[in-house]
Design an enzyme around this catalytic site. Structure first.
Site, PDB file in Angstrom:
ATOM      1  N   GLU A   1      -6.469  10.655   8.086  1.00 55.61           N
ATOM      2  CA  GLU A   1      -5.139  10.481   8.691  1.00 55.61           C
ATOM      3  C   GLU A   1      -4.923  11.439   9.863  1.00 55.61           C
ATOM      4  O   GLU A   1      -4.118  11.171  10.748  1.00 55.61           O
ATOM      5  CB  GLU A   1      -4.060  10.662   7.625  1.00 55.61           C
ATOM      6  CG  GLU A   1      -4.121   9.528   6.623  1.00 55.61           C
ATOM      7  CD  GLU A   1      -2.883   9.375   5.768  1.00 55.61           C
ATOM      8  OE1 GLU A   1      -1.967  10.207   5.868  1.00 55.61           O
ATOM      9  OE2 GLU A   1      -2.854   8.410   4.999  1.00 55.61           O
TER      10      GLU A   1
ATOM     11  N   CYS B   1     -11.155   3.211  -1.967  1.00 58.15           N
ATOM     12  CA  CYS B   1      -9.946   3.756  -1.342  1.00 58.15           C
ATOM     13  C   CYS B   1      -9.754   3.055  -0.005  1.00 58.15           C
ATOM     14  O   CYS B   1     -10.734   2.831   0.714  1.00 58.15           O
ATOM     15  CB  CYS B   1     -10.114   5.264  -1.128  1.00 58.15           C
ATOM     16  SG  CYS B   1      -8.745   6.010  -0.218  1.00 58.15           S
TER      17      CYS B   1
ATOM     18  N   HIS C   1      -8.776   4.053   2.727  1.00 52.75           N
ATOM     19  CA  HIS C   1      -9.097   4.816   3.942  1.00 52.75           C
ATOM     20  C   HIS C   1     -10.587   4.891   4.257  1.00 52.75           C
ATOM     21  O   HIS C   1     -10.968   5.140   5.386  1.00 52.75           O
ATOM     22  CB  HIS C   1      -8.574   6.248   3.807  1.00 52.75           C
ATOM     23  CG  HIS C   1      -7.085   6.365   3.917  1.00 52.75           C
ATOM     24  ND1 HIS C   1      -6.230   5.651   3.130  1.00 52.75           N
ATOM     25  CD2 HIS C   1      -6.320   7.119   4.739  1.00 52.75           C
ATOM     26  CE1 HIS C   1      -4.985   5.964   3.450  1.00 52.75           C
ATOM     27  NE2 HIS C   1      -5.013   6.857   4.423  1.00 52.75           N
TER      28      HIS C   1
ATOM     29  N   ASP D   1       0.856  -1.192   0.000  1.00 53.05           N
ATOM     30  CA  ASP D   1       0.000   0.000   0.000  1.00 53.05           C
ATOM     31  C   ASP D   1       0.888   1.237   0.000  1.00 53.05           C
ATOM     32  O   ASP D   1       2.056   1.179   0.369  1.00 53.05           O
ATOM     33  CB  ASP D   1      -0.920   0.009   1.230  1.00 53.05           C
ATOM     34  CG  ASP D   1      -1.898   1.174   1.182  1.00 53.05           C
ATOM     35  OD1 ASP D   1      -2.603   1.311   0.171  1.00 53.05           O
ATOM     36  OD2 ASP D   1      -1.922   1.978   2.129  1.00 53.05           O
ATOM     37  N   SER D   2       0.275   2.366  -0.364  1.00 54.75           N
ATOM     38  CA  SER D   2       1.019   3.627  -0.339  1.00 54.75           C
ATOM     39  C   SER D   2       1.358   4.041   1.099  1.00 54.75           C
ATOM     40  O   SER D   2       2.249   4.838   1.314  1.00 54.75           O
ATOM     41  CB  SER D   2       0.173   4.719  -1.001  1.00 54.75           C
ATOM     42  OG  SER D   2      -1.073   4.811  -0.345  1.00 54.75           O
TER      43      SER D   2
ATOM     44  N   CYS E   1      -3.771  -0.874  -2.260  1.00 56.02           N
ATOM     45  CA  CYS E   1      -3.985   0.528  -2.642  1.00 56.02           C
ATOM     46  C   CYS E   1      -4.760   0.603  -3.962  1.00 56.02           C
ATOM     47  O   CYS E   1      -4.336   0.042  -4.970  1.00 56.02           O
ATOM     48  CB  CYS E   1      -2.621   1.193  -2.795  1.00 56.02           C
ATOM     49  SG  CYS E   1      -2.711   2.906  -3.281  1.00 56.02           S
TER      50      CYS E   1
HETATM   51  N1  DGL Z   1      -4.116   3.913  -0.544  1.00 55.94           N
HETATM   52  C1  DGL Z   1      -4.711   4.951  -1.368  1.00 55.94           C
HETATM   53  C2  DGL Z   1      -5.880   4.354  -2.166  1.00 55.94           C
HETATM   54  O1  DGL Z   1      -6.468   3.362  -1.782  1.00 55.94           O
HETATM   55  C3  DGL Z   1      -5.163   6.147  -0.543  1.00 55.94           C
HETATM   56  C4  DGL Z   1      -3.999   6.942   0.028  1.00 55.94           C
HETATM   57  C5  DGL Z   1      -3.128   7.571  -1.023  1.00 55.94           C
HETATM   58  O2  DGL Z   1      -3.580   8.453  -1.763  1.00 55.94           O
HETATM   59  O3  DGL Z   1      -1.965   7.182  -1.082  1.00 55.94           O
HETATM   60  O4  DGL Z   1      -6.234   4.890  -3.197  1.00 55.94           O
END
Ligand code: DGL
Length: 276
Positions: free
Chosen positions: A162, A194, A196, A6-7, A69
């Site tokens: 966040e 997403c 989050h 993940d990012s 992600c």
């Molecule tokens: N993990 C990213 C997503 O699911 C969200 C956070 C980011 O923008 O890095 O798109």
């Protein structure tokens, strides 16, 4: 081992779902927090970062890697799958959510919310429409209508989540504004595209009303992965099952552990920092 990339720490919401279905499987997680968020970055950059992350996980012994992600799945999945062929397996977050949305939609009015990168690329929409032919197939008794897709990027939600502003009135107000258009389109199914957004699932549910089904992309990914392993026993057998979890981050391990535990729903112990 199952690798999850993940990012940042948002992908731990997917790990939470994976743990429910695979409590004994060994898992390796890398969150590229030092370079997050990916949501507003160019496709080329997301591909480069994702490839580095995925290769790190393979080098640590992952037998396959899931991109939790949605942005990385949007921009980099196809590139990586073409590059690795059958040699290294990488699966993304979009198609499981799309399949679940198509299974559950009543009237074919599907909404998608995600980061700017995810929504601008339009891949959710393309994947939904690609499969819509099956809705028309005479053997399918599912739906009579070609789905309509309505997308909305919600770039402010990741930073608000966040910041821990999940219950703040400001967040509710911004969410309401983002969902105005989707509500007026009479969405019956909404993909939370997403990592989050599961943390705001209750707020999404309140705003969209009880007639709208929410699809949590991490949950869908875990469920479809289970089905995938069922069909691919040769891969399932390579995944070790000693109940271990290893967490890696490219940024501060303490912050990763603190914020990440909200996404994972349990305390995170040891986090190792890595650099590219
Ligand atoms: N993990 C990213 C997503 O699911 C969200 C956070 C980011 O923008 O890095 O798109």
């Amino acid at each position: 081992m199952i690798g999850v990339f993940d990012s940042g720490f948002g992908g731990l919401s997917t790990v939470k779902e994976l743990i429910k279905l695979f409590p004994q499987h060994d898992m390796l997680y890398l969150g590229d927090s030092a370079r997050a968020p990916y949501g507003n970055r160019s496709t080329e950059t997301v591909i480069k970062y994702t490839q580095e992350g995925v290769e790190f996980l393979f080098s640590k012994g992952a037998k396959m890697v899931l991109l939790a992600c949605n942005t990385a799945s949007t921009d980099a999945l196809r590139f990586l799958q073409q590059k690795y062929g059958n040699e290294k397996k990488v699966l993304g977050a979009l198609i499981p959510a799309v399949e679940e949305a198509l299974e559950k939609t009543k009237y074919g009015n599907i909404g998608v919310v995600g980061t700017r990168g995810t929504i601008v690329a339009g891949n959710f929409e393309k994947e939904i429409l690609k499969r819509s032919v099956f809705l028309y197939h005479p053997a399918s008794k599912k739906a009579q209508k070609i789905p309509k897709v309505f997308s909305q990027s919600c770039p402010l939600l990741v930073p608000l989540i966040e910041e821990g502003w999940i219950k703040k009135p400001e967040t509710r107000m911004i969410l309401k504004k983002y969902l105005l258009k989707l509500k007026s389109c009479h969405i019956d199914t909404l993909i939370l595209g997403c990592t989050h957004y599961p943390l705001l699932e209750k707020e999404f549910a309140k705003k969209m009303g009880k007639n709208c089904i929410l699809i949590n992309s991490g949950k869908a990914q875990a469920q479809k992965f289970k089905e995938y392993l069922h069909l691919h026993q040769e891969i399932a057998q390579t995944l070790s099952q000693n109940g271990t979890r290893q967490f890696f981050t490219t940024d501060c391990p303490e912050r990763f552990a603190e914020l990440g535990s909200q996404f994972l729903g349990q305390k995170i112990g040891d986090v190792q920092k890595i650099e590219f």
